[in-house]
Write a protein that holds these residues in place. Structure first.
Motif, PDB file in Angstrom:
ATOM      1  N   ALA A   1       0.923  -1.212  -0.087  1.00 18.38           N
ATOM      2  CA  ALA A   1      -0.153  -0.034   0.066  1.00 18.38           C
ATOM      3  C   ALA A   1       0.770   1.377  -0.012  1.00 18.38           C
ATOM      4  O   ALA A   1       0.589   2.166  -0.649  1.00 18.38           O
ATOM      5  N   GLY A   2       1.910   1.365   0.718  1.00 13.49           N
ATOM      6  CA  GLY A   2       2.801   2.399   0.713  1.00 13.49           C
ATOM      7  C   GLY A   2       3.378   2.600  -0.551  1.00 13.49           C
ATOM      8  O   GLY A   2       3.715   3.633  -0.906  1.00 13.49           O
ATOM      9  N   GLU A   3       3.999   1.699  -1.305  1.00 14.92           N
ATOM     10  CA  GLU A   3       4.442   1.777  -2.608  1.00 14.92           C
ATOM     11  C   GLU A   3       3.620   2.217  -3.509  1.00 14.92           C
ATOM     12  O   GLU A   3       3.648   3.067  -4.577  1.00 14.92           O
ATOM     13  N   ILE A   4       1.870   1.590  -3.622  1.00 11.31           N
ATOM     14  CA  ILE A   4       1.049   2.195  -4.489  1.00 11.31           C
ATOM     15  C   ILE A   4       0.971   3.728  -4.019  1.00 11.31           C
ATOM     16  O   ILE A   4       0.999   4.507  -5.313  1.00 11.31           O
ATOM     17  N   GLU A   5       0.925   4.184  -2.923  1.00 13.76           N
ATOM     18  CA  GLU A   5       0.784   5.640  -2.427  1.00 13.76           C
ATOM     19  C   GLU A   5       2.000   6.392  -3.273  1.00 13.76           C
ATOM     20  O   GLU A   5       1.940   7.342  -3.881  1.00 13.76           O
ATOM     21  N   MET A   6       3.007   6.011  -3.069  1.00 14.97           N
ATOM     22  CA  MET A   6       4.353   6.452  -3.451  1.00 14.97           C
ATOM     23  C   MET A   6       4.324   6.584  -5.139  1.00 14.97           C
ATOM     24  O   MET A   6       4.602   7.812  -5.565  1.00 14.97           O
ATOM     25  N   HIS A   7       3.988   5.657  -5.516  1.00 14.42           N
ATOM     26  CA  HIS A   7       3.837   5.719  -7.143  1.00 14.42           C
ATOM     27  C   HIS A   7       2.760   6.211  -7.851  1.00 14.42           C
ATOM     28  O   HIS A   7       2.920   7.007  -8.774  1.00 14.42           O
TER      29      HIS A   7
END
Length: 157
Positions: free
Chosen positions: A25-31
């Protein structure tokens, strides 16, 4: 809706899954933030193009496809290193042979044709790149093409 139990009350597997979900979820937010930034940059570029040429339609400019260079199987520069190592054993190489040997050493199954094709293509692309740089000389054409080291000194007639 029932309250989620605290991490201490859950089994290890559930904790690991929660941590993994949190990371993804953190990676999705970053991307998604990166995508928003790139879209804003594109709007500015489109406006600048319109200033220089009002008749240009920015949406007519095709997007360049970028292909990933690395795989999970080979580290950076490892394919090139394997190509050069093959020249220590043979004067003429075939990228397909080197790729198959690398797959065998890494334990990658040759039964998956897509993976085999991808890895052979990577070794072949490295051979073409080294040819463009003047390090190798291509012998023949097509899928059976071989390569040899380029002479270090020019041949005098």
């Amino acid at each position: 809706m029932p309250k989620l139990p605290l991490p201490d009350e859950q089994p290890i597997a559930v904790n690991a899954l929660r941590n993994m979900r949190s990371r993804i979820a953190g990676e999705i937010e970053m991307h998604s933030r990166e995508i928003d930034r790139l879209r804003a940059e594109l709007v500015h570029l489109d406006a600048t193009m319109q200033l220089f040429d009002p008749e240009t339609e920015p949406s007519d400019v095709p997007a360049l496809r970028r292909y990933p260079r690395r795989t999970e199987w080979f580290a950076r520069g490892e394919v090139t290193q394997r190509v050069y190592e093959a020249f220590r054993e043979q004067k003429v190489i075939w990228p397909r042979e080197i790729a198959k040997r690398a797959m065998l050493e890494k334990g990658i199954a040759e039964t998956d044709k897509k993976v085999l094709r991808d890895i052979v293509a990577r070794f072949t692309n490295v051979a073409y790149d080294l040819t463009r740089r003047g390090k190798l000389v291509k012998i023949g054409d097509g899928p059976g093409a071989r390569w040899k080291l380029a002479p270090t000194e020019p041949e005098l007639l």
